[in-house]
Scaffold this motif. Structure first.
Motif, PDB file in Angstrom:
ATOM      1  N   ALA A   1      35.912  30.750  30.683  1.00  0.00           N
ATOM      2  CA  ALA A   1      37.277  31.231  30.940  1.00  0.00           C
ATOM      3  C   ALA A   1      37.408  32.701  30.546  1.00  0.00           C
ATOM      4  CB  ALA A   1      38.296  30.380  30.186  1.00  0.00           C
ATOM      5  N   LEU A   2      36.809  33.078  29.414  1.00  0.00           N
ATOM      6  CA  LEU A   2      36.859  34.487  28.999  1.00  0.00           C
ATOM      7  C   LEU A   2      36.115  35.368  30.001  1.00  0.00           C
ATOM      8  CD1 LEU A   2      36.388  34.569  25.116  1.00  0.00           C
ATOM      9  CD2 LEU A   2      38.457  35.022  26.455  1.00  0.00           C
ATOM     10  N   ASP A   3      34.961  34.893  30.461  1.00  0.00           N
ATOM     11  CA  ASP A   3      34.219  35.678  31.464  1.00  0.00           C
ATOM     12  C   ASP A   3      35.106  35.974  32.664  1.00  0.00           C
ATOM     13  OD1 ASP A   3      31.944  35.695  29.982  1.00  0.00           O
ATOM     14  OD2 ASP A   3      30.970  34.047  31.056  1.00  0.00           O
ATOM     15  N   PHE A   4      35.921  34.983  33.038  1.00  0.00           N
ATOM     16  CA  PHE A   4      36.743  35.142  34.232  1.00  0.00           C
ATOM     17  C   PHE A   4      38.021  35.933  33.949  1.00  0.00           C
ATOM     18  CE2 PHE A   4      40.161  33.651  37.034  1.00  0.00           C
ATOM     19  CZ  PHE A   4      39.634  34.013  38.263  1.00  0.00           C
ATOM     20  N   TYR A   5      38.819  35.440  33.014  1.00  0.00           N
ATOM     21  CA  TYR A   5      40.136  36.054  32.805  1.00  0.00           C
ATOM     22  C   TYR A   5      40.023  37.457  32.195  1.00  0.00           C
ATOM     23  CZ  TYR A   5      42.494  31.801  34.228  1.00  0.00           C
ATOM     24  OH  TYR A   5      42.958  30.754  34.972  1.00  0.00           O
ATOM     25  N   VAL A   6      39.026  37.674  31.343  1.00  0.00           N
ATOM     26  CA  VAL A   6      38.830  39.001  30.741  1.00  0.00           C
ATOM     27  C   VAL A   6      37.819  39.802  31.566  1.00  0.00           C
ATOM     28  CG1 VAL A   6      38.026  40.238  28.688  1.00  0.00           C
ATOM     29  CG2 VAL A   6      39.453  38.187  28.437  1.00  0.00           C
ATOM     30  N   GLY A   7      36.644  39.208  31.783  1.00  0.00           N
ATOM     31  CA  GLY A   7      35.571  39.943  32.446  1.00  0.00           C
ATOM     32  C   GLY A   7      35.869  40.292  33.890  1.00  0.00           C
ATOM     33  N   LYS A   8      36.533  39.383  34.611  1.00  0.00           N
ATOM     34  CA  LYS A   8      36.799  39.640  36.036  1.00  0.00           C
ATOM     35  C   LYS A   8      38.224  40.152  36.263  1.00  0.00           C
ATOM     36  CE  LYS A   8      32.814  38.031  37.738  1.00  0.00           C
ATOM     37  NZ  LYS A   8      32.505  36.606  37.865  1.00  0.00           N
ATOM     38  N   LEU A   9      39.215  39.422  35.736  1.00  0.00           N
ATOM     39  CA  LEU A   9      40.603  39.785  36.040  1.00  0.00           C
ATOM     40  C   LEU A   9      41.105  40.975  35.228  1.00  0.00           C
ATOM     41  CD1 LEU A   9      42.493  36.387  36.561  1.00  0.00           C
ATOM     42  CD2 LEU A   9      41.115  37.725  38.172  1.00  0.00           C
ATOM     43  N   GLY A  10      40.431  41.301  34.124  1.00  0.00           N
ATOM     44  CA  GLY A  10      40.830  42.477  33.360  1.00  0.00           C
ATOM     45  C   GLY A  10      41.879  42.214  32.290  1.00  0.00           C
ATOM     46  N   MET A  11      42.060  40.945  31.919  1.00  0.00           N
ATOM     47  CA  MET A  11      42.950  40.669  30.788  1.00  0.00           C
ATOM     48  C   MET A  11      42.195  40.977  29.492  1.00  0.00           C
ATOM     49  SD  MET A  11      44.748  37.149  32.197  1.00  0.00           S
ATOM     50  CE  MET A  11      46.268  37.264  31.249  1.00  0.00           C
TER      51      MET A  11
ATOM     52  N   THR B   1      42.723  45.506  44.599  1.00  0.00           N
ATOM     53  CA  THR B   1      42.306  44.534  43.588  1.00  0.00           C
ATOM     54  C   THR B   1      41.465  43.434  44.229  1.00  0.00           C
ATOM     55  OG1 THR B   1      44.362  44.989  42.408  1.00  0.00           O
ATOM     56  CG2 THR B   1      43.155  43.008  41.765  1.00  0.00           C
ATOM     57  N   TYR B   2      41.874  43.026  45.413  1.00  0.00           N
ATOM     58  CA  TYR B   2      41.113  42.017  46.159  1.00  0.00           C
ATOM     59  C   TYR B   2      39.680  42.496  46.403  1.00  0.00           C
ATOM     60  CZ  TYR B   2      39.701  39.508  50.460  1.00  0.00           C
ATOM     61  OH  TYR B   2      39.018  38.804  51.417  1.00  0.00           O
ATOM     62  N   GLU B   3      39.543  43.732  46.872  1.00  0.00           N
ATOM     63  CA  GLU B   3      38.199  44.247  47.157  1.00  0.00           C
ATOM     64  C   GLU B   3      37.361  44.349  45.882  1.00  0.00           C
ATOM     65  OE1 GLU B   3      36.917  44.497  49.990  1.00  0.00           O
ATOM     66  OE2 GLU B   3      38.696  44.341  51.257  1.00  0.00           O
ATOM     67  N   ARG B   4      37.992  44.815  44.813  1.00  0.00           N
ATOM     68  CA  ARG B   4      37.253  44.959  43.564  1.00  0.00           C
ATOM     69  C   ARG B   4      36.769  43.594  43.055  1.00  0.00           C
ATOM     70  NH1 ARG B   4      38.299  44.346  38.466  1.00  0.00           N
ATOM     71  NH2 ARG B   4      40.563  44.079  38.655  1.00  0.00           N
ATOM     72  N   LEU B   5      37.641  42.603  43.114  1.00  0.00           N
ATOM     73  CA  LEU B   5      37.262  41.281  42.612  1.00  0.00           C
ATOM     74  C   LEU B   5      36.231  40.620  43.522  1.00  0.00           C
ATOM     75  CD1 LEU B   5      40.704  39.927  41.361  1.00  0.00           C
ATOM     76  CD2 LEU B   5      38.770  40.706  39.992  1.00  0.00           C
ATOM     77  N   ARG B   6      36.377  40.826  44.821  1.00  0.00           N
ATOM     78  CA  ARG B   6      35.360  40.280  45.734  1.00  0.00           C
ATOM     79  C   ARG B   6      33.998  40.879  45.421  1.00  0.00           C
ATOM     80  NH1 ARG B   6      35.357  38.328  51.407  1.00  0.00           N
ATOM     81  NH2 ARG B   6      34.795  40.465  51.912  1.00  0.00           N
ATOM     82  N   GLY B   7      34.002  42.178  45.127  1.00  0.00           N
ATOM     83  CA  GLY B   7      32.759  42.843  44.764  1.00  0.00           C
ATOM     84  C   GLY B   7      32.161  42.283  43.485  1.00  0.00           C
ATOM     85  N   ALA B   8      33.042  41.744  42.629  1.00  0.00           N
ATOM     86  CA  ALA B   8      32.573  41.162  41.365  1.00  0.00           C
ATOM     87  C   ALA B   8      32.192  39.695  41.534  1.00  0.00           C
ATOM     88  CB  ALA B   8      33.657  41.314  40.294  1.00  0.00           C
TER      89      ALA B   8
END
Lengths: 151, 134
Positions: free
Chosen positions: A18-28, A95-102
């Motif tokens: 969850a941390l990998d996703f919410y912090v690492g990907k979404l930027g929280m 944001t969509y493009e950045r997250l897709r890239g991730a």
């Protein structure tokens, strides 16, 4: 008088993931990560909104017996747990493009709607996430005639 | 055992999300089974065990829901809407629409003429709650 929403909760199936996703990907960012012995109290917030925490809860004892936790996990996994988060963004497509890239998979590409541009994805467990870029100016629900004229 | 159901549910959710996203494309059981990384022979049964209906029926309801919005909110011909939402014959579209909604596409459109705003809600809400029941 109730003043504001300070915490909201979501079930996750693995707190590190969850941390990998919410912090690492979404930027929280991590607000609180406390080992209470019986559970890990883990909350995150948006950098620009430190006073609203999203609690990332792992279903299990002692809050839930094993059988109940299993049921919760199964519901999360089929997208039926009922939790979810909708974010506001100032740049939906970027944001969509950045997250897709991730490597994030989306369930809906950015789409123009009367309430803004929004898109949808799931967290790694099945919880629905959306982010919406509001339109400039007030939101106006278009009439049937206006919609037909746009189409 | 429980982890097996959790894993199955997650695989089936991925295939349902694929149908929600790519409803207009030709989607068949082998293609969806590949998304789930399971054999086509098991896929439909596992989907039904997870969501209570066959993937074929789910996809029909998703396509009909999209068609309902286009009928309410645009003036496009029924034939175009039929192909836009993924059906490849007008006959199949009309029959499926009528079976699921209870009236043919043209009658549905007339009923909402001038009052399309009554159902103007966010897309996520429409997808989940305006999709006609099985």
């Amino acid at each position: 008088m109730l003043k504001k929403i300070s915490h909201t909760f979501i079930h996750v199936l693995d707190q590190d993931e969850a941390l990998d996703f919410y912090v690492g990907k979404l930027g929280m960012v991590v607000h609180t990560d406390a080992d209470l012995g019986v559970m890990r109290f883990l909350t995150v917030n948006l950098p620009d909104q430190p006073d609203v925490e999203l609690v990332l809860m792992l279903p299990g004892p002692p809050a839930y017996d094993d059988a109940t936790a299993t049921e919760i996990r199964e519901l999360v996994a089929k997208g039926a747990a009922g939790g979810g988060v909708i974010f506001e963004t100032d740049d939906c497509r970027g944001t969509y493009e950045r997250l897709r890239g991730a490597g994030v998979e989306f369930t809906q590409e950015p789409t123009e709607r009367f309430y803004g541009t929004d898109c949808a994805l799931r967290d790694p467990f099945g919880n629905p996430i959306r982010f919406t870029q509001p339109p400039e100016g007030p939101i106006v629900v278009p009439s049937a005639e206006e919609l037909q004229a746009q189409a | 055992m429980s982890r097996t159901i959790e894993d199955r549910n997650h695989r089936m959710l991925r295939t349902r999300d694929t149908m929600d996203r790519a409803f207009a494309q030709p989607l068949d059981v082998p293609a969806l089974a590949r998304v789930a990384h399971i054999s086509p022979a098991h896929f439909s049964r596992q989907f039904r065990a997870t969501f209570g209906e066959t993937p074929h029926r789910y996809l029909q309801r998703r396509r009909v829901e999209r068609a309902m919005e286009l009928l309410r909110e645009t003036g496009r011909p029924v034939t175009e809407i039929c192909f836009d939402v993924g059906f490849n014959s007008l006959g199949t579209f009309t029959r499926t629409f009528r079976e699921i909604v209870g009236e043919p596409p043209s009658a549905y459109r007339r009923r909402f003429a001038g009052d399309g705003a009554a159902l103007r809600v966010p897309a996520c809400w429409a997808m989940a709650w305006l999709r006609p029941a099985g």
